[in-house]
Structures are given as structure tokens and as C-alpha cells.
Design an enzyme around this catalytic site. Structure first.
Site, PDB file in Angstrom:
ATOM      1  CB  THR A 109      -1.017  -0.027   1.342  1.00 49.46           C
ATOM      2  OG1 THR A 109      -1.844  -1.206   1.246  1.00 49.46           O
ATOM      3  CG2 THR A 109      -1.853   1.367   1.136  1.00 49.46           C
ATOM      4  CG  HIS A 142      16.412  33.927  14.983  1.00 49.93           C
ATOM      5  ND1 HIS A 142      15.202  33.892  15.383  1.00 49.93           N
ATOM      6  CD2 HIS A 142      16.864  35.295  14.554  1.00 49.93           C
ATOM      7  CE1 HIS A 142      14.594  35.475  15.170  1.00 49.93           C
ATOM      8  NE2 HIS A 142      15.905  36.016  14.650  1.00 49.93           N
TER       9      HIS A 142
END
Ligand code: NDP
Length: 470
Positions: A44, A439
Site C-alpha cells: 500500500t 533563528h
């Protein structure tokens, strides 16, 4: 003395779990292994699930990427027309390539492949579709699941997710039925590819089992991008109307669609496998009942993956298959702990990544603090998008351990994979706080959440409070 069995291991099912188990048993532990697959190697996930779905998600993301480009100073950015046949051809070529890798990997490792259906005859014997009987010391059932259709008149006129990768043309107007992983992802895909998309879900929020707040956010996002999401609605009848389908809903409405897709869950694939006749116990949904070693109560028969209906995700099946092979053939007993398994729902623009307990589950167990952030990401805001990111840590007030992380953001699937390492290691809120931010990123919010947004006192305290009020 000659070996009484043709093989040490016979695997039924060539999907993620079965192939991993067979390959590890043969290549790392020297077992003699056979595998039967009646359809295509890869199962699948590779052939009709995760892989084609994710490629379609990427295809469906480009109109939004063009809109973002316009927000970043590319005024002429347009995607133009989507060439479905060209994409579909490329998609199938890629799936063929992956299938070949799965098949070759197993054969090169030294496995024997039977490309036909197999059925269990007794605890040590399987029968192939061509009538041959093959004996094995151990049998592993790894037959996965199959889509479940609702029991309504005309359900046969609906499609299932398997069918979509083969469509000749994309529907102009499509109805998606269901509110789980597949429904949310395919509604997002259809919409992104330019189909007018209606999605109905019988519940009041999509994605049952996920954190309630995140469920609401996913619902808002589906609506926000332009999907006609109708909650508390179900289909009661389908009728063929020319090339399309007429749908009757339980709110009294009747509407026509070019296609209807059912994403109403999956059932374990155990029918006609001879399991019960061989003495293997099945559960209410037809799932194979196994212990933590993936062993059924017939000692020579094991089962891994979706057919056991534990945690129905590809990486879980792979780990279960690997652990089975190491335990049974490698004398390295181990099993998979299903408690902390991360997952992601690939909606757009934000994905939902989740690991550990939801706020509701945690609050039922004891006192918890909820740290949360909701904001517009720099990238989206600059482009003019109104999309908002949400992040949430659920922290046990007693141990200060982080019990759950929920991220609703672009690429949340990538972020939650890393958060899952910390949660699996038992990280505390202090461990998160000690981590210096990267950051500027979205993920930095997860290590800069200073104050709890709310607290839950835990079930006992709630009961006491309710008793006091009564
Ligand atoms: P889910 O079980 O996640 O969702 C099924 C949905 O169908 C639910 O919203 C359910 O509603 C609804 N439903 C069930 N029966 C009916 C019915 N008779 N009429 C109307 N609605 C109904 O299944 P999916 O098909 O979405 O996914 C199958 C599996 O595949 C999942 O277990 C998941 O683990 C896996 N998967 C994982 C993905 C990923 O990791 N990104 C992607 C896709 C699939 P209700 O909630 O009310 O029961």
C-alpha cells in the site's frame, strides 16, 4: 537429518512490513525465506498510499507556491494548466522504479518470490494459487489492509484512494467522504489540482484521535483554502447519473458530482487467508490478534503491520517486521513500543505533526501544563497569507516531562520527527528550555515557550471540584 520444512520463513504479503522481515531474516540471519505477493511488491505505502499521495501533494502545492511568489515580487508568477496525464505517467514510472527496487532487494538478498496469492493450510503449510503447497517453520502474515466502504446503497459508484492514481481525467467537481488522514489529504490534493472540492464528515471535527485544538485548526484551514467542508453530514445514497454520481445527504440535500471518493477507514486484510481454520484468533474488525512479539496464539504464525490493526503506519510495520526477524531468526529478542509514534497529516499550507499525548488524553491522566504559541510565520506574513502556525507542548506537572508535542505548520512532518527523539528520550520542559533557538525559524518557538497558557488539575482534582460544587 534433513530439514523437514521447505523454508524457515514464509511471508504472505510484499508490503513494507513483510519485505523488511523477509529481507532481514535472509540477509542478516541466514534464514531460508520465501514471500508471496498477489499484487505488486511494495504494498500500500509504495504503490497506492504514502508515496504516490505525497507526490500528488507536491504537485498540488504549486498554485499556492505561485501565489507566494507573487507576494515576493514576481508579479507574473502563474502555474498555468495542470497536465494530469503527463504527471500521472511520471508518477507511474516512479512507482514502477520503486517496485523494482523492492523486488530486486529481496531477490538479491537471497529470498524466493512467488508472485501469486498464498493461503494458510495449517500452522506450517501454505498453498499457492497455482495449487503448490509449501512448508515453513514460521509463517508471517503481512497482508496489510484495504479500504472500507460505508454500507449505503450505491457505494460501489464511489472511488477509493487506490483508484485516484489511475483516473483518466481529474473530476471537475468531487466529493470526499470521511474526516481522517486520507480524507483531509486527498481533499487538499483535489483542491490544489483545481477541482471544486466538497468534503463531508459525520463528526463535528475532522481527525478523530488527534489533539482537539489541532483538529479545529485543520478544519478551518481546509475551509480557508477553499474546500467546501461540511461537518455533521453523511451520504445516504449514491446513484449513477451519466458519467457522474448523484449523492443524497442526510441533511436532505441531493447534489451531483463528477466523482465521489470514500476515505472512510481501512479494514485488516484477512479474508480468505485460512487464518481462523488454522486456529489463529481474529478480532472484531478481522485483525490478527498478536502479542507484543507479533506472535499469534499459534506459535509458528506471526503477523505484522496493518493486518494487526495496532498503529497503522508504514514505519511501524517496518519496525515490527524487523523486530520479528531479529527475535525469531537472530536470537536478539526485541519488540516495538507503540506508545510514542509520531505521525503527520500532509495538508496544505500547514501540515499537522504530532507525537505523544493530546491535551485531552494527558488531562485525563494527571495534572498538566499546556505551553502554546499561535502566530503568523514570517514567510507567510510577508507574502500576504493569513495562514497561522500553532505549536503546543503538553507537560506533566509532576515529572515536568513533555508528554506531547503538536505542531501545525509548514513542514510540521519534518519538525515532529526530531521532536519525537526528545519525547522518546523522556525530555523535560527544562531540556527544551536549555536548547538554544535556531533563528529565524518556525521551530524555534518550541524551545522558547516561557509560560503555560493553561493548566489542567487532573481527573481526581476535577472530580473533587465537581463534588464540592454539587
Ligand atoms: P481513518 O480511520 O483515519 O478515518 C476514517 C474516517 O472515515 C473517519 O473520519 C471516520 O469518522 C469516517 N468514517 C468511518 N466510517 C464511516 C461511515 N460509514 N460513514 C461516514 N464516515 C465514516 O482512516 P483513513 O481512511 O483516513 O486512513 C486509513 C489509515 O491509513 C489510517 O489508519 C492511517 O493510519 C493511515 N494513513 C496514514 C497517513 C499518514 O501517516 N499521513 C496518510 C493516510 C493514511 P469517525 O471519526 O466519526 O469514525
Amino acid at each position: 537429518m534433513s530439514d523437514p520444512f521447505d523454508f524457515d520463513l514464509f511471508v504472505i504479503g510484499g508490503g513494507s512490513g513483510g519485505v523488511r522481515a523477509g529481507r532481514i531474516a535472509v540477509s542478516e540471519h541466514g534464514a531460508k525465506v520465501a514471500l508471496a505477493e498477489e499484487s505488486r511488491m511494495g504494498g500500500t505505502c509504495v504503490i497506492r498510499g504514502c508515496v504516490p499521495k505525497k507526490l500528488m501533494i507536491y504537485a498540488a502545492s504549486h498554485p499556492a507556491a505561485a501565489a507566494e511568489a507573487r507576494g515576493y515580487g514576481w508579479p507574473e508568477a502563474q502555474v498555468g494548466r495542470f497536465d494530469w496525464p503527463a504527471f500521472r505517467g511520471k508518477l507511474h514510472a516512479e512507482l514502477d522504479r520503486l517496485e523494482e527496487i523492492y523486488e530486486r532487494g529481496f531477490l538479491v538478498a537471497g529470498g524466493t518470490l512467488f508472485k501469486q496469492r498464498a493461503r494458510i493450510v495449517d500452522p506450517h503449510m501454505v498453498e499457492l494459487a497455482d495449487g503448490r503447497r509449501v512448508s515453513a517453520r514460521q509463517i508471517l502474515v503481512a497482508t496489510g489492509g484495504r479500504p472500507a466502504l460505508p454500507d449505503i446503497p450505491g457505494a460501489e459508484f464511489g472511488l477509493i484512494s487506490d483508484d485516484l492514481f489511475d483516473l483518466e481525467t481529474l473530476p471537475r467537481r468531487v466529493l470526499v467522504v470521511g474526516g481522517g488522514f486520507i480524507a483531509c489529504e486527498f481533499a487538499t490534493i483535489f483542491h490544489g489540482l483545481g477541482c471544486e472540492t466538497v468534503m463531508i464528515h459525520r463528526g463535528d471535527k475532522v481527525l478523530r484521535g488527534f489533539d482537539d485544538e489541532m483538529r479545529v485548526r485543520v478544519g478551518y484551514q481546509l475551509e480557508g483554502i477553499g474546500i467546501d467542508l461540511r461537518l455533521g453530514v453523511n451520504a445516504t445514497r449514491l446513484e449513477r447519473r451519466g458519467e457522474g454520481v448523484r449523492v443524497r445527504f442526510d441533511d436532505g440535500r441531493t447534489e451531483d458530482f463528477d466523482a465521489v471518493m470514500f476515505a472512510t477507514g481501512r479494514n485488516p486484510n484477512t479474508e480468505g487467508l485460512g487464518l481462523e481454520e488454522a486456529g489463529v484468533k481474529l478480532g472484531r474488525r478481522g485483525e490478527v490478534i498478536v502479542d507484543r512479539w507479533s506472535q499469534t496464539q499459534i506459535p509458528s504464525i506471526y503477523a505484522v503491520g496493518d493486518v494487526t490493526d495496532r498503529v497503522n503506519l508504514t514505519p511501524v510495520a517496518i519496525r515490527e517486521g524487523h523486530a520479528f526477524a531479529d527475535t525469531v531468526f537472530g536470537a536478539q529478542p526485541r519488540f516495538l513500543d507503540h506508545a510514542v509514534v509520531a505521525s503527520a497529516v500532509y495538508t496544505r499550507p500547514n501540515e499537522l505533526g504530532t507525537v505523544g499525548l493530546t491535551e485531552e488524553q494527558a488531562a485525563e491522566r494527571g495534572p498538566v501544563e499546556v505551553y502554546a504559541a499561535h502566530f503568523s510565520g514570517m514567510r507567510d506574513k510577508f507574502a500576504g497569507s493569513t495562514s497561522r502556525v500553532a505549536m503546543k507542548l503538553i507537560v506533566c506537572q509532576t515529572t515536568l516531562r513533555v508528554l506531547g508535542v503538536h505542531i501545525f505548520a509548514p513542514e510540521a512532518g519534518e519538525m515532529i520527527q526530531l521532536a519525537a527523539i526528545a519525547i522518546g528520550m523522556g525530555a523535560t520542559k527544562a531540556d527544551f528550555d536549555r536548547t538554544v533557538a535556531v533563528h529565524p525559524t518556525l521551530a524555534e518557538e518550541i524551545v522558547t515557550l516561557r509560560h503555560p497558557e493553561r493548566r489542567h488539575a487532573g481527573p481526581q482534582a476535577d472530580t473533587v471540584a465537581q463534588a464540592a460544587q454539587a
